[in-house]
Design a protein around this motif. Sequence first.
Motif, short mmCIF file in Angstrom:
data_model
loop_
_atom_site.label_atom_id
_atom_site.label_comp_id
_atom_site.label_asym_id
_atom_site.label_seq_id
_atom_site.Cartn_x
_atom_site.Cartn_y
_atom_site.Cartn_z
N GLU A 220 24.73 22.22 -4.84
CA GLU A 220 24.89 23.67 -4.93
C GLU A 220 23.56 24.34 -4.61
OE1 GLU A 220 25.60 21.80 -7.86
OE2 GLU A 220 27.65 21.47 -7.15
N VAL A 221 23.66 25.57 -4.11
CA VAL A 221 22.46 26.37 -3.87
C VAL A 221 22.67 27.75 -4.48
CG1 VAL A 221 21.73 25.18 -1.77
CG2 VAL A 221 23.28 27.13 -1.60
N ALA A 222 21.59 28.33 -4.96
CA ALA A 222 21.59 29.71 -5.41
C ALA A 222 20.72 30.49 -4.44
CB ALA A 222 21.07 29.83 -6.83
N ASP A 223 21.33 31.39 -3.68
CA ASP A 223 20.61 32.25 -2.74
C ASP A 223 20.18 33.50 -3.48
OD1 ASP A 223 19.55 33.20 -0.37
OD2 ASP A 223 21.44 34.06 0.32
N THR A 224 18.90 33.80 -3.46
CA THR A 224 18.37 34.91 -4.26
C THR A 224 17.93 36.05 -3.36
OG1 THR A 224 16.09 34.07 -4.22
CG2 THR A 224 17.54 33.28 -5.99
N PRO A 225 17.94 37.29 -3.89
CA PRO A 225 17.39 38.41 -3.10
C PRO A 225 15.91 38.20 -2.84
CG PRO A 225 18.63 39.19 -5.03
CD PRO A 225 18.45 37.70 -5.19
N GLY A 226 15.42 38.78 -1.76
CA GLY A 226 13.99 38.70 -1.48
C GLY A 226 13.17 39.26 -2.62
N ILE A 227 12.20 38.50 -3.07
CA ILE A 227 11.39 38.88 -4.22
C ILE A 227 10.09 39.49 -3.73
CG2 ILE A 227 10.20 38.05 -6.28
CD1 ILE A 227 12.27 35.84 -6.48
N ARG A 228 9.86 40.77 -4.04
CA ARG A 228 8.65 41.45 -3.59
C ARG A 228 7.58 41.51 -4.68
NH1 ARG A 228 10.86 46.50 0.15
NH2 ARG A 228 11.57 45.19 1.88
N GLU A 229 8.00 41.41 -5.92
CA GLU A 229 7.02 41.44 -7.00
C GLU A 229 7.24 40.20 -7.86
OE1 GLU A 229 6.03 44.18 -10.89
OE2 GLU A 229 6.53 45.21 -9.02
N VAL A 230 6.23 39.35 -7.91
CA VAL A 230 6.37 38.06 -8.57
C VAL A 230 5.50 38.04 -9.81
CG1 VAL A 230 6.45 35.56 -8.23
CG2 VAL A 230 6.63 37.08 -6.26
N GLY A 231 5.97 38.68 -10.87
CA GLY A 231 5.23 38.69 -12.12
C GLY A 231 5.46 37.39 -12.87
N LEU A 232 4.38 36.77 -13.31
CA LEU A 232 4.50 35.48 -13.99
C LEU A 232 5.18 35.64 -15.34
CD1 LEU A 232 1.07 33.75 -13.30
CD2 LEU A 232 3.19 33.64 -11.98
N TRP A 233 5.98 34.62 -15.69
CA TRP A 233 6.63 34.57 -17.00
C TRP A 233 6.61 33.13 -17.48
CZ3 TRP A 233 8.10 38.38 -20.20
CH2 TRP A 233 8.76 37.99 -21.38
N LEU A 289 -4.49 35.99 -9.87
CA LEU A 289 -3.63 35.82 -11.05
C LEU A 289 -4.42 36.00 -12.36
CD1 LEU A 289 -1.58 32.76 -9.82
CD2 LEU A 289 -0.69 35.03 -10.30
N LYS A 290 -5.64 35.55 -12.36
CA LYS A 290 -6.45 35.61 -13.57
C LYS A 290 -6.88 37.03 -13.89
CE LYS A 290 -8.57 33.26 -16.88
NZ LYS A 290 -7.85 32.38 -17.81
N THR A 291 -7.11 37.83 -12.88
CA THR A 291 -7.65 39.17 -13.10
C THR A 291 -6.60 40.27 -13.09
OG1 THR A 291 -8.15 39.37 -10.75
CG2 THR A 291 -9.89 38.50 -12.18
N GLY A 292 -5.41 39.96 -12.61
CA GLY A 292 -4.33 40.95 -12.58
C GLY A 292 -3.01 40.30 -12.32
N ASP A 293 -1.97 40.65 -13.10
CA ASP A 293 -0.73 39.89 -13.07
C ASP A 293 0.38 40.55 -12.27
OD1 ASP A 293 1.71 38.57 -15.35
OD2 ASP A 293 0.66 37.58 -13.74
N THR A 294 0.03 41.34 -11.26
CA THR A 294 1.04 41.86 -10.36
C THR A 294 0.58 41.64 -8.94
OG1 THR A 294 0.09 44.10 -10.35
CG2 THR A 294 1.84 43.64 -11.95
N LEU A 295 1.54 41.39 -8.07
CA LEU A 295 1.23 41.20 -6.65
C LEU A 295 2.45 41.56 -5.84
CD1 LEU A 295 -0.76 40.13 -4.50
CD2 LEU A 295 0.38 37.93 -4.71
N ASP A 296 2.34 42.61 -5.04
CA ASP A 296 3.43 42.97 -4.15
C ASP A 296 3.29 42.20 -2.86
OD1 ASP A 296 4.45 44.77 -5.96
OD2 ASP A 296 3.25 46.44 -5.18
#
Length: 297
Positions: A220-233, A289-296
Motif C-alpha cells: 500500500e502507498v499513502a500519497d500525501t499533499p505537497g508539504i511546504r512547511e516541515v515543522g519538526l514534531w 534546525l537548531k536556531t529556528g524550527d520553521t522552513l518554507d
Amino acid sequence: MQHGELVLRCTLRGTLKRSRKSEAGRRLFADPVAVGDQVIFTQIDAEEGVVEEIKPRQTKFSRRYAGRHEDIEQIIVANAHQVLAVVSTQMPPLNYRTLDRFLILAEAGEMQAIICVNKMDLIDTDNRNQLTQTFTIYQNLGYQVIFTSIEESNSIETLKQILIDKFTVIVGSSGVGKSSLLNVIQPDLKLRTGEVGEKTRKGRHTTTLVEMFTLDIGGEVADTPGIREVGLWGVDTDNLEYYFPEMEPFINTCKYNDCAHVKEDDCAIQTAVESGEIHPERYRSYVVLKTGDTLDT
C-alpha cells in the motif's frame, strides 16, 4: 473508513474526541484519527459507523501543525513501514534542508527512510554525475538512494521493488512528481498532476488530502499533499545532533559539555565540518534546525 469491501462514513465517539484533548480542553492533534490508523468501530447502517477506539500506533509520520502558534501534532500517516522522501532535480529545485527534515521525522516516527531523486531526465550527464556523487553523502550514512524518471523504465522498476509488500508513505514538496510516479507504477490510479510555476518554481497542490491506495504489485502507498512547511514534531531539539549520524563521533569531544555546535569555541563538530569529515550542507541543515524550527520549501 474501509474494512475489506465495506466502506463506511464514520464519526468519532464523543468520549474518544475528549480523550484526544488536554485537561484544559486544548487540542492535541490536528485530527484525532489519521490515514493508516487501526480502529474499533460500530456499524450503524449500510453507509455509516462510529469509531469507538483507535489502536496504539506502531509508527507515525508527524509534523507540527502548519500555521498554528500552539503545539499541535499533525499525524499525516500512521502505521507505515517506510517513508519515501521524494525530491526533484529541477522544477522545483532540489532542497536539501527539506529532505533532511523528512529524514529526521522518519527516524522520530520509527520508520525507515528511502530517498528518491526524481526528474533525472531534466539534467544532462555532467549534472547527473555530480548529483550522484553528492548523494553518496546520504548513502554513506546508511540511507538507500534511488534516482528516478517517469521517462526511464529501469528506474521505475527499481522503485517498484522498494514498494512491493510494504506500506509506504510518500512525502515531498509540491511538484516533485509523487503522483506522476504512482501513475506510471499503476496507471488506473489516474492521480491528478500539475505543472510547476515558472516564476515561483514551486509546485501547485494537486493532491489535497492524504490518500491510501493498494498496489497491484503488492503493498500500500499513502500519497500525501505537497508539504511546504516541515515543522519538526517528536524530535528532541536539545539533542538534535543525534539525528545526524555523522556528528555522533564528535558529540562528546567539544570543549563545553553544553555545546550547541553553532558558534562556540573549540567545537569538535565545527572542526569536523572544516576538515571535511561532516559535509557543509548537512551542517547547514543542522544549524537551521537548531536556531529556528520553521522552513518554507
